[in-house]
Design a protein around this motif. Structure first.
Motif, PDB file in Angstrom:
ATOM      1  N   LYS A  46      21.298 -12.804  60.338  1.00  0.00           N
ATOM      2  CA  LYS A  46      21.855 -13.423  58.798  1.00  0.00           C
ATOM      3  C   LYS A  46      20.967 -13.069  57.687  1.00  0.00           C
ATOM      4  CE  LYS A  46      23.812 -17.813  57.867  1.00  0.00           C
ATOM      5  NZ  LYS A  46      24.045 -19.353  58.330  1.00  0.00           N
TER       6      LYS A  46
ATOM      7  N   PHE B 196      20.597 -13.570  53.261  1.00  0.00           N
ATOM      8  CA  PHE B 196      20.899 -14.158  52.273  1.00  0.00           C
ATOM      9  C   PHE B 196      20.768 -13.382  51.012  1.00  0.00           C
ATOM     10  CE2 PHE B 196      20.618 -17.704  54.826  1.00  0.00           C
ATOM     11  CZ  PHE B 196      21.495 -18.410  54.913  1.00  0.00           C
ATOM     12  N   ARG B 197      21.539 -13.346  50.051  1.00  0.00           N
ATOM     13  CA  ARG B 197      21.261 -12.664  48.718  1.00  0.00           C
ATOM     14  C   ARG B 197      21.117 -13.832  47.655  1.00  0.00           C
ATOM     15  NH1 ARG B 197      25.125  -8.106  46.486  1.00  0.00           N
ATOM     16  NH2 ARG B 197      23.807  -6.883  48.041  1.00  0.00           N
TER      17      ARG B 197
ATOM     18  N   LYS C  99      21.714 -19.063  45.153  1.00  0.00           N
ATOM     19  CA  LYS C  99      22.223 -18.215  46.398  1.00  0.00           C
ATOM     20  C   LYS C  99      23.654 -17.699  45.802  1.00  0.00           C
ATOM     21  CE  LYS C  99      23.618 -19.112  51.145  1.00  0.00           C
ATOM     22  NZ  LYS C  99      23.653 -20.043  52.346  1.00  0.00           N
TER      23      LYS C  99
ATOM     24  N   CYS D 180      26.638 -15.122  46.919  1.00  0.00           N
ATOM     25  CA  CYS D 180      27.618 -14.716  48.135  1.00  0.00           C
ATOM     26  C   CYS D 180      28.455 -13.803  47.670  1.00  0.00           C
ATOM     27  CB  CYS D 180      28.304 -16.228  48.731  1.00  0.00           C
ATOM     28  SG  CYS D 180      27.083 -17.317  49.192  1.00  0.00           S
TER      29      CYS D 180
END
Length: 152
Positions: free
Chosen positions: A5, A7-8, A149, A151
């Motif tokens: 997993k 995250f950007r 965050k 997405c």
């Protein structure tokens, strides 16, 4: 099966943080280019001398390997010569030395081409650090860098 997993994040730094980030990127690039140039100078000086003396017929010698531990200790000496290196995160400078070490290790194993100098004009500018709390303390904000965050 393990699922990886990721995250950007998009960061929104204030003006002080932006200048600190730019200084750190510039100093990391300076350290990377310094040690890349130092290794290249040592390599070319030694090889040319051996070719002129007749010890080598062609340039197929790779020089001595880059020593990461000596280079990290040399960063301390660089800070005495160039005081602007004291203003940035020391772990980012150590990581730049590790990147030089990794690139020369891959070059000597013939996995990649010879390392090149980093350019200020490249559109991707980055640095790596592990110690984020010290960065927010140096910048002087209690809230740190605001992160949103992102997405896709």
């Amino acid at each position: 099966m393990k699922v990886k997993k990721a995250f950007r994040f998009r960061i929104y730094p204030n003006k002080k943080q932006i200048t600190f980030i730019h200084k750190t990127i510039g100093c990391s690039r300076f350290v990377y280019n310094y040690f890349t140039g130092k290794q290249k100078d040592h390599y070319w000086h030694t090889v040319n001398e051996m070719i002129q003396n007749g010890q080598l017929l062609q340039n197929n010698w790779k020089g001595e390997f880059f020593n990461k531990n000596k280079a990290i200790k040399a960063v301390r000496e660089l800070k005495k010569i160039y005081p602007f290196l004291k203003e940035v995160d020391s772990i980012a400078l150590q990581k730049a030395v590790e990147n030089v070490n990794d690139s020369y290790t891959r070059y000597y194993k013939k996995q990649h081409k010879a390392p090149r100098f980093k350019s200020k004009k490249n559109s991707v500018q980055s640095y790596t650090t592990k110690h984020v709390n010290a960065i927010t303390k140096e910048i002087g904000t209690q809230a740190g860098i605001f992160v949103k965050k992102h997405c896709d």
